[in-house]
Design a protein around this motif. Structure first.
Motif, PDB file in Angstrom:
ATOM      1  N   ILE A   1       0.753  -1.073  -0.147  1.00  0.00           N
ATOM      2  CA  ILE A   1       0.024  -0.246  -0.017  1.00  0.00           C
ATOM      3  C   ILE A   1       1.055   1.382  -0.430  1.00  0.00           C
ATOM      4  O   ILE A   1       1.771   1.435   0.779  1.00  0.00           O
ATOM      5  CB  ILE A   1      -0.865   0.048   1.293  1.00  0.00           C
ATOM      6  N   LEU A   2       1.169   1.776  -1.023  1.00  0.00           N
ATOM      7  CA  LEU A   2       1.531   3.133  -1.080  1.00  0.00           C
ATOM      8  C   LEU A   2       0.420   4.779  -1.235  1.00  0.00           C
ATOM      9  O   LEU A   2      -1.073   4.734  -1.370  1.00  0.00           O
ATOM     10  CB  LEU A   2       2.543   3.327  -1.875  1.00  0.00           C
ATOM     11  N   PRO A   3       1.002   5.856  -0.841  1.00  0.00           N
ATOM     12  CA  PRO A   3       0.625   6.957  -0.410  1.00  0.00           C
ATOM     13  C   PRO A   3       0.025   7.148  -2.649  1.00  0.00           C
ATOM     14  O   PRO A   3       1.240   7.526  -2.825  1.00  0.00           O
ATOM     15  CB  PRO A   3       1.103   8.224   0.334  1.00  0.00           C
ATOM     16  N   HIS A   4      -0.794   7.745  -2.267  1.00  0.00           N
ATOM     17  CA  HIS A   4      -1.688   8.250  -3.566  1.00  0.00           C
ATOM     18  C   HIS A   4      -1.825   6.904  -4.732  1.00  0.00           C
ATOM     19  O   HIS A   4      -2.100   7.566  -5.895  1.00  0.00           O
ATOM     20  CB  HIS A   4      -0.931   9.434  -3.841  1.00  0.00           C
ATOM     21  N   LYS A   5      -1.297   5.596  -4.268  1.00  0.00           N
ATOM     22  CA  LYS A   5      -1.416   4.869  -5.328  1.00  0.00           C
ATOM     23  C   LYS A   5      -1.801   3.305  -4.972  1.00  0.00           C
ATOM     24  O   LYS A   5      -2.878   2.812  -5.325  1.00  0.00           O
ATOM     25  CB  LYS A   5       0.198   4.326  -5.565  1.00  0.00           C
ATOM     26  N   GLY A   6      -2.981   3.407  -3.525  1.00  0.00           N
ATOM     27  CA  GLY A   6      -3.710   2.804  -3.521  1.00  0.00           C
ATOM     28  C   GLY A   6      -2.705   1.474  -3.220  1.00  0.00           C
ATOM     29  O   GLY A   6      -1.349   1.230  -3.172  1.00  0.00           O
ATOM     30  N   ALA A   7      -3.333   0.499  -3.017  1.00  0.00           N
ATOM     31  CA  ALA A   7      -2.718  -1.386  -2.283  1.00  0.00           C
ATOM     32  C   ALA A   7      -2.309  -1.645  -4.139  1.00  0.00           C
ATOM     33  O   ALA A   7      -3.151  -1.733  -5.323  1.00  0.00           O
ATOM     34  CB  ALA A   7      -3.466  -2.114  -2.255  1.00  0.00           C
ATOM     35  N   THR A   8      -1.296  -2.777  -4.202  1.00  0.00           N
ATOM     36  CA  THR A   8      -0.854  -3.108  -5.337  1.00  0.00           C
ATOM     37  C   THR A   8      -0.881  -5.291  -4.807  1.00  0.00           C
ATOM     38  O   THR A   8      -0.132  -4.811  -4.072  1.00  0.00           O
ATOM     39  CB  THR A   8       0.105  -3.054  -6.387  1.00  0.00           C
ATOM     40  N   VAL A   9      -0.957  -5.783  -5.671  1.00  0.00           N
ATOM     41  CA  VAL A   9      -0.078  -7.298  -5.192  1.00  0.00           C
ATOM     42  C   VAL A   9       1.052  -7.758  -5.646  1.00  0.00           C
ATOM     43  O   VAL A   9       1.641  -6.788  -6.251  1.00  0.00           O
ATOM     44  CB  VAL A   9      -1.189  -8.165  -6.125  1.00  0.00           C
ATOM     45  N   SER A  10       1.532  -7.681  -4.653  1.00  0.00           N
ATOM     46  CA  SER A  10       3.477  -7.627  -4.235  1.00  0.00           C
ATOM     47  C   SER A  10       3.534  -8.554  -5.331  1.00  0.00           C
ATOM     48  O   SER A  10       2.523  -9.935  -5.463  1.00  0.00           O
ATOM     49  CB  SER A  10       3.522  -7.714  -2.477  1.00  0.00           C
ATOM     50  N   SER A  11       5.034  -8.963  -5.157  1.00  0.00           N
ATOM     51  CA  SER A  11       5.689  -9.297  -6.038  1.00  0.00           C
ATOM     52  C   SER A  11       7.244  -9.990  -5.235  1.00  0.00           C
ATOM     53  O   SER A  11       7.399  -8.461  -4.992  1.00  0.00           O
ATOM     54  CB  SER A  11       6.005  -9.685  -7.396  1.00  0.00           C
ATOM     55  N   LEU A  12       7.814 -11.164  -5.249  1.00  0.00           N
ATOM     56  CA  LEU A  12       8.566 -11.516  -4.059  1.00  0.00           C
ATOM     57  C   LEU A  12       9.747 -11.635  -5.263  1.00  0.00           C
ATOM     58  O   LEU A  12       9.581 -12.064  -6.438  1.00  0.00           O
ATOM     59  CB  LEU A  12       8.485 -12.766  -3.397  1.00  0.00           C
ATOM     60  N   SER A  13      10.787 -11.517  -4.921  1.00  0.00           N
ATOM     61  CA  SER A  13      12.077 -11.565  -5.935  1.00  0.00           C
ATOM     62  C   SER A  13      12.818 -12.579  -5.324  1.00  0.00           C
ATOM     63  O   SER A  13      12.614 -13.223  -4.804  1.00  0.00           O
ATOM     64  CB  SER A  13      12.570 -10.021  -5.226  1.00  0.00           C
ATOM     65  N   VAL A  14      13.558 -12.874  -5.681  1.00  0.00           N
ATOM     66  CA  VAL A  14      14.097 -14.190  -6.246  1.00  0.00           C
ATOM     67  C   VAL A  14      14.846 -13.794  -4.538  1.00  0.00           C
ATOM     68  O   VAL A  14      14.789 -15.035  -4.124  1.00  0.00           O
ATOM     69  CB  VAL A  14      14.823 -14.636  -6.516  1.00  0.00           C
ATOM     70  N   GLU A  15      15.742 -13.041  -4.375  1.00  0.00           N
ATOM     71  CA  GLU A  15      16.774 -12.514  -3.238  1.00  0.00           C
ATOM     72  C   GLU A  15      15.469 -13.292  -1.976  1.00  0.00           C
ATOM     73  O   GLU A  15      15.570 -13.412  -0.918  1.00  0.00           O
ATOM     74  CB  GLU A  15      16.955 -11.757  -2.695  1.00  0.00           C
ATOM     75  N   ASP A  16      13.888 -12.858  -2.187  1.00  0.00           N
ATOM     76  CA  ASP A  16      12.878 -12.478  -0.963  1.00  0.00           C
ATOM     77  C   ASP A  16      12.388 -13.844  -0.658  1.00  0.00           C
ATOM     78  O   ASP A  16      12.360 -15.020  -0.091  1.00  0.00           O
ATOM     79  CB  ASP A  16      11.614 -11.963  -1.520  1.00  0.00           C
ATOM     80  N   VAL A  17      12.558 -15.371  -1.717  1.00  0.00           N
ATOM     81  CA  VAL A  17      12.133 -16.413  -2.251  1.00  0.00           C
ATOM     82  C   VAL A  17      13.172 -17.217  -1.296  1.00  0.00           C
ATOM     83  O   VAL A  17      13.213 -17.967  -0.436  1.00  0.00           O
ATOM     84  CB  VAL A  17      11.635 -16.230  -3.072  1.00  0.00           C
ATOM     85  N   ALA A  18      14.425 -16.687  -1.690  1.00  0.00           N
ATOM     86  CA  ALA A  18      15.248 -17.491  -0.633  1.00  0.00           C
ATOM     87  C   ALA A  18      15.400 -17.320   0.694  1.00  0.00           C
ATOM     88  O   ALA A  18      15.538 -17.802   0.966  1.00  0.00           O
ATOM     89  CB  ALA A  18      16.913 -17.217  -1.289  1.00  0.00           C
ATOM     90  N   GLU A  19      15.139 -16.152   1.154  1.00  0.00           N
ATOM     91  CA  GLU A  19      14.736 -16.512   2.494  1.00  0.00           C
ATOM     92  C   GLU A  19      13.733 -16.558   2.676  1.00  0.00           C
ATOM     93  O   GLU A  19      13.893 -16.921   4.250  1.00  0.00           O
ATOM     94  CB  GLU A  19      15.734 -14.492   2.565  1.00  0.00           C
ATOM     95  N   ALA A  20      13.182 -16.564   2.390  1.00  0.00           N
ATOM     96  CA  ALA A  20      11.268 -16.949   3.216  1.00  0.00           C
ATOM     97  C   ALA A  20      11.900 -18.685   3.531  1.00  0.00           C
ATOM     98  O   ALA A  20      11.996 -19.267   4.274  1.00  0.00           O
ATOM     99  CB  ALA A  20      10.297 -17.120   2.148  1.00  0.00           C
ATOM    100  N   PHE A  21      12.525 -18.720   2.450  1.00  0.00           N
ATOM    101  CA  PHE A  21      12.887 -20.785   2.388  1.00  0.00           C
ATOM    102  C   PHE A  21      14.299 -21.673   3.163  1.00  0.00           C
ATOM    103  O   PHE A  21      14.072 -22.009   4.161  1.00  0.00           O
ATOM    104  CB  PHE A  21      12.914 -21.499   0.767  1.00  0.00           C
TER     105      PHE A  21
END
Length: 228
Positions: free
Chosen positions: A71-91
């Motif tokens: 959720i960003l000011p003046h832009k509202g909500a968007t569906v987020s996407s995970l980077s490869v680095e985010d996925v690696a960290e999650a696992f």
């Protein structure tokens, strides 16, 4: 009826509506109906579901906390996407936290628990045969959390639940194009449950860690291959 009672029932109904919206929007993100980067307009969602914007806003705030939405000011909500680095960290986090939960929970699992787990395993195998992608992630999350249900570590369990949900849509995407990995996951789930049922927690804990790491490595490789 007293004013306090009426107000309480109204508040409960409001929480129920917000919760139902949360589940439905999360489901649509997970199954790809709301793709990464797409905008989630409060007024459009409120009109579709026949509610005010207040429960929609609350649902979106919760989804932002779970990592599904930005959720960003003046832009509202968007569906987020995970980077490869985010996925690696999650696992990496899953590989650290889930074995800890299993180590505490497995000795406390009862035969009744295993009967319920067997049902989930059967449903997972059926979904595999039928290529029912909408069920894979849901059943995977359910199975893992059932194995950890007696750990007595609620904060860790909350983190793990969030991580499982966060990676679910990406795991589905990878498994839907890789039947071999899907069958391996099914086989490893059964072996993990068998180890726990036999009381061999010392073997089950490292086996779970290897399982999570393998899935993470395969998913990261899959996502990197799709990058332009």
């Amino acid at each position: 009826m007293s004013t306090t009672t009426a107000r309480g029932r109204k508040g409960l109904a409001h929480r129920t509506v917000a919760g139902a919206l949360l589940e439905e929007i999360r489901r649509r993100i997970l199954d790809g109906s709301f793709a990464a980067g797409s905008q989630l307009r409060q007024d459009t969602l409120a009109e579709e579901f026949g509610v005010s914007r207040i429960p929609v806003r609350e649902a979106l705030f919760q989804l932002e906390a779970e990592g599904f939405v930005r959720i960003l000011p003046h832009k509202g909500a968007t569906v987020s996407s995970l980077s490869v680095e985010d996925v690696a960290e999650a696992f990496e986090l899953r590989a650290l936290l889930e074995p800890r939960l299993l180590r505490h929970s497995a000795p406390r699992l009862t035969e009744s628990d295993y009967e319920a787990i067997d049902v989930v395993l059967a449903d997972y195998s059926r979904a595999l045969r039928e290529r029912d992608t909408a069920r894979w992630g849901e059943l995977n999350t359910t199975l893992h959390l059932m194995l950890y249900q007696h750990a007595g570590k609620p904060r860790t369990a909350t983190l793990v639940t969030s991580l499982l949900q966060e990676c679910d849509r990406y795991t589905r995407l990878q498994l839907s194009s890789d039947l071999e990995s899907l069958e391996r996951a099914d086989s490893e789930h059964r072996e993990l449950v068998q180890l726990c049922r036999a009381g061999d927690v010392r073997a089950a804990v490292p086996f779970l860690k290897q399982h999570v790491e393998h899935v993470g490595e395969a998913l990261v490789a899959f996502l990197r291959a799709r990058q332009p």
